[in-house]
Scaffold this active site. Structure first.
Site, PDB file in Angstrom:
ATOM      1  N   ASP A   1      -5.763 -13.661   9.483  1.00  0.00           N
ATOM      2  CA  ASP A   1      -4.643 -13.570   8.517  1.00  0.00           C
ATOM      3  C   ASP A   1      -3.499 -14.519   8.856  1.00  0.00           C
ATOM      4  O   ASP A   1      -2.330 -14.138   8.833  1.00  0.00           O
ATOM      5  CB  ASP A   1      -4.082 -12.136   8.481  1.00  0.00           C
ATOM      6  CG  ASP A   1      -4.880 -11.224   7.571  1.00  0.00           C
ATOM      7  OD1 ASP A   1      -5.761 -11.710   6.844  1.00  0.00           O
ATOM      8  OD2 ASP A   1      -4.604 -10.005   7.583  1.00  0.00           O
TER       9      ASP A   1
ATOM     10  N   GLU B   1     -10.822  -6.733  -4.377  1.00  0.00           N
ATOM     11  CA  GLU B   1     -10.629  -7.803  -3.386  1.00  0.00           C
ATOM     12  C   GLU B   1     -11.848  -7.860  -2.477  1.00  0.00           C
ATOM     13  O   GLU B   1     -12.078  -6.967  -1.668  1.00  0.00           O
ATOM     14  CB  GLU B   1      -9.356  -7.504  -2.577  1.00  0.00           C
ATOM     15  CG  GLU B   1      -9.045  -8.578  -1.553  1.00  0.00           C
ATOM     16  CD  GLU B   1      -7.738  -8.311  -0.806  1.00  0.00           C
ATOM     17  OE1 GLU B   1      -6.790  -7.767  -1.411  1.00  0.00           O
ATOM     18  OE2 GLU B   1      -7.680  -8.645   0.379  1.00  0.00           O
TER      19      GLU B   1
ATOM     20  N   ASP C   1      -0.819 -12.511   2.304  1.00  0.00           N
ATOM     21  CA  ASP C   1      -1.436 -11.461   3.121  1.00  0.00           C
ATOM     22  C   ASP C   1      -1.672 -12.098   4.488  1.00  0.00           C
ATOM     23  O   ASP C   1      -2.797 -12.424   4.867  1.00  0.00           O
ATOM     24  CB  ASP C   1      -2.748 -10.982   2.473  1.00  0.00           C
ATOM     25  CG  ASP C   1      -3.245  -9.697   3.108  1.00  0.00           C
ATOM     26  OD1 ASP C   1      -2.656  -9.296   4.127  1.00  0.00           O
ATOM     27  OD2 ASP C   1      -4.213  -9.108   2.597  1.00  0.00           O
TER      28      ASP C   1
ATOM     29  N   ASP D   1      -4.852 -13.770  -2.354  1.00  0.00           N
ATOM     30  CA  ASP D   1      -4.187 -13.410  -1.104  1.00  0.00           C
ATOM     31  C   ASP D   1      -4.222 -14.657  -0.239  1.00  0.00           C
ATOM     32  O   ASP D   1      -5.281 -15.079   0.249  1.00  0.00           O
ATOM     33  CB  ASP D   1      -4.887 -12.228  -0.420  1.00  0.00           C
ATOM     34  CG  ASP D   1      -4.303 -10.897  -0.880  1.00  0.00           C
ATOM     35  OD1 ASP D   1      -3.509 -10.895  -1.842  1.00  0.00           O
ATOM     36  OD2 ASP D   1      -4.625  -9.856  -0.283  1.00  0.00           O
TER      37      ASP D   1
ATOM     38  N   GLU E   1      -9.123 -13.585  -1.250  1.00  0.00           N
ATOM     39  CA  GLU E   1      -8.351 -13.900  -0.039  1.00  0.00           C
ATOM     40  C   GLU E   1      -9.088 -14.962   0.777  1.00  0.00           C
ATOM     41  O   GLU E   1     -10.287 -14.829   1.057  1.00  0.00           O
ATOM     42  CB  GLU E   1      -8.157 -12.619   0.781  1.00  0.00           C
ATOM     43  CG  GLU E   1      -7.418 -12.864   2.081  1.00  0.00           C
ATOM     44  CD  GLU E   1      -6.896 -11.584   2.719  1.00  0.00           C
ATOM     45  OE1 GLU E   1      -6.513 -10.652   1.980  1.00  0.00           O
ATOM     46  OE2 GLU E   1      -6.883 -11.510   3.948  1.00  0.00           O
TER      47      GLU E   1
ATOM     48  N   ASP F   1     -10.652 -11.630  11.059  1.00  0.00           N
ATOM     49  CA  ASP F   1      -9.668 -11.828   9.999  1.00  0.00           C
ATOM     50  C   ASP F   1      -8.293 -12.061  10.621  1.00  0.00           C
ATOM     51  O   ASP F   1      -7.531 -11.121  10.806  1.00  0.00           O
ATOM     52  CB  ASP F   1      -9.686 -10.544   9.148  1.00  0.00           C
ATOM     53  CG  ASP F   1      -8.989 -10.702   7.813  1.00  0.00           C
ATOM     54  OD1 ASP F   1      -8.716 -11.850   7.420  1.00  0.00           O
ATOM     55  OD2 ASP F   1      -8.728  -9.677   7.169  1.00  0.00           O
TER      56      ASP F   1
ATOM     57  N   ASP G   1       2.196   2.002   3.407  1.00  0.00           N
ATOM     58  CA  ASP G   1       3.154   1.093   4.076  1.00  0.00           C
ATOM     59  C   ASP G   1       4.568   1.510   3.743  1.00  0.00           C
ATOM     60  O   ASP G   1       5.458   1.393   4.566  1.00  0.00           O
ATOM     61  CB  ASP G   1       3.113  -0.366   3.585  1.00  0.00           C
ATOM     62  CG  ASP G   1       1.755  -0.939   3.396  1.00  0.00           C
ATOM     63  OD1 ASP G   1       0.874  -0.587   4.174  1.00  0.00           O
ATOM     64  OD2 ASP G   1       1.594  -1.764   2.465  1.00  0.00           O
TER      65      ASP G   1
ATOM     66  N   HIS H   1       0.884  -1.174   0.000  1.00  0.00           N
ATOM     67  CA  HIS H   1       0.000   0.000   0.000  1.00  0.00           C
ATOM     68  C   HIS H   1       0.918   1.219   0.000  1.00  0.00           C
ATOM     69  O   HIS H   1       1.989   1.181   0.614  1.00  0.00           O
ATOM     70  CB  HIS H   1      -0.826   0.106   1.281  1.00  0.00           C
ATOM     71  CG  HIS H   1      -1.733  -1.041   1.580  1.00  0.00           C
ATOM     72  ND1 HIS H   1      -1.309  -2.187   2.178  1.00  0.00           N
ATOM     73  CD2 HIS H   1      -3.068  -1.178   1.402  1.00  0.00           C
ATOM     74  CE1 HIS H   1      -2.333  -3.012   2.356  1.00  0.00           C
ATOM     75  NE2 HIS H   1      -3.414  -2.428   1.883  1.00  0.00           N
TER      76      HIS H   1
END
Ligand code: XUL
Ligand code: CO
Length: 437
Positions: free
Chosen positions: A309, A232, A339, A296, A268, A307, A104, A101
């Site tokens: 992840d 997404e 991700d 993802d 994802e 989430d 980031d 991003h």
């Protein structure tokens, strides 16, 4: 050259018998599977936000991750300083791609002008590192969800000025992605939804979201960006409801707003499960519309409703994902982007390596298993057989819309009663297990 991970060697393939946790047991980048090298099948990517920026805080606790290379500030210098750390990580993990991003990689600053100048400076540095290392950008995106100005949405904000800020950020993130040769550009609308319908004009907000996407399509064309645009899906979190809730909702949205030719989906795993679907389901829906673009790669936790992840380590899951990727002829612009983040308890830099090694090995196994299942052919043959009555004159005619209700009525009256065969679910589940070794 200074090393930021001095105790970690380059991770190499050492075979399934290796007891060394800093080796691949299954991921052998150059090994051919079905005539194509593993690295080209899998197209692994690391997520800048998780590897470099995730302090591993949770809603109840502060960050735990040790990042000795980071001075903790939001300065441009610190941002530039993180880049060689990340590229050393990519190199040592043998990960060919990355995703980011805008926020980031580069700090926001006090004004939009500063934010754009910071991104341009960081982009130059990323480009130099890409050139020196051969690493590539899988996709870029704009963070349109973290800053308080986006609390009520970005493209779907009730404020037109917030929409303009989002558009400005998308322009520059798209241009940075283009400058870095990005294979794609993602829209994930974490705030593009609502907390309550009491204060929400759903129709108008969706039209605004579509307009931002149209503006991006036009701008991509103007600057010559040939990468794939993606949406997404995710049903909720942080918003109560997000408009891009699942693959079917995204496809409907794209169709309704005349965007389907320009977008594919970046699916994802944990978002699929939050939507109440399996990842296989989401993939089938996207593939049926010719719109599966990228993945993802992560997973959720059945005991936690958010989430999480987590890194994908479930071989059944990676097998199911790779079965579908192989059946559709492989990834083209897309890849498998981790991700995924370490657990808050895994706070040491070396845990970044263990986490990615595990995910890469799980997908390498999934790839080999899926390839074996498809070469065996029994699964696809069972599927073909199940629908074989449609491969008849009458079936074909219906599929081609050449039958009327009257003709079908006559046909049906000529049959005694339709005969159903077993779906053989358990037998097929056993067939998959034959290959999970
Ligand atoms: C959030 C998420 C994002 C997108 C990119 O759940 O998945 O990181 O992948 O914005
Ligand atoms: Co994601």
């Amino acid at each position: 050259m200074k090393s930021y991970f001095p105790n970690v060697p380059r991770i190499e393939y050492a075979g399934p018998r290796s007891k060394d946790p800093l080796t691949f047991k299954h991921y052998n980048p150059s090994l051919k599977v079905g005539g194509k090298a593993m690295r080209d099948h899998l197209r692994f990517a690391a997520a800048y936000w998780h590897v470099m920026r995730n302090g591993l805080s949770d809603p109840f606790g502060s960050p735990t991750a040790l990042m000795p290379w980071d001075d903790g500030s939001d300065s441009l210098d610190n941002a530039l300083h993180r880049i060689p750390v990340f590229f050393e990580f990519l190199d040592k993990c043998q990960i060919d791609f990355y995703c980011f991003h805008d926020r980031d990689v580069s700090p926001e600053g006090d004004t939009l002008d500063v934010a754009h100048a910071n991104l341009a400076r960081v982009t130059k540095e990323l480009k130099a590192h890409q050139r020196a290392s051969g690493k590539k950008l899988l996709w870029g995106t704009a963070c349109l969800f973290a800053h308080p100005r986006f609390a009520q949405g970005a493209a779907t904000s009730p404020s037109v000025d917030v929409f303009a800020y989002a558009a400005s950020q998308v322009r520059h993130a798209l241009e940075a992605t283009h400058a870095l040769g990005g294979k794609g550009y993602v829209f994930w609308g974490g705030r593009e939804g609502y907390a309550t319908l009491l204060n929400t004009d759903l129709k108008r907000e969706q039209a605004h979201l579509a307009e931002l996407l149209h503006l991006a399509v036009k701008h991509a064309k103007q600057i010559g960006f040939k990468g794939q645009l993606y949406i997404e899906p995710k049903p909720r979190e942080p918003s109560t409801h997000q408009y891009d809730s699942d693959a079917a909702a995204c496809l409907n949205f794209l169709r309704e707003h005349d965007l389907l030719d320009h977008f594919k989906l970046n699916l994802e795993t944990n978002h699929a499960t939050l939507a109440g679907h399996s990842m296989e389901h989401e993939m089938e829906v996207a593939i049926a519309a010719g719109a599966l673009g990228s993945v993802d790669a992560n997973r959720g936790d059945t005991l936690l409703g958010w989430d999480t992840d987590q890194f994908p380590t479930d071989i059944y899951l990676t097998t199911q994902i790779m079965l579908r990727i192989l059946r559709m002829g492989g990834l083209t612009t897309g890849g498998l982007n981790f991700d995924a983040k370490r657990r808050r308890e895994s706070h040491e830099p070396i845990d970044l390596f263990y986490a990615h090694i595990g995910g890469m090995d799980a997908f390498a196994r999934g790839l080999q298993i899926a390839d074996a299942i498809l070469r065996d052919g029994r699964l696809d043959e069972a599927l073909r057989q199940r629908y074989r009555t449609w491969d008849t004159v009458i079936g074909r005619k219906i599929e081609k819309r050449k039958m009327s209700l009257v003709e079908l009525d006559e046909y049906a009256r000529g049959i005694r009663s339709p005969k159903l065969e077993s779906g053989r679910q358990e037998m097929l589940e056993n067939l998959i297990n034959e290959y999970i070794r």
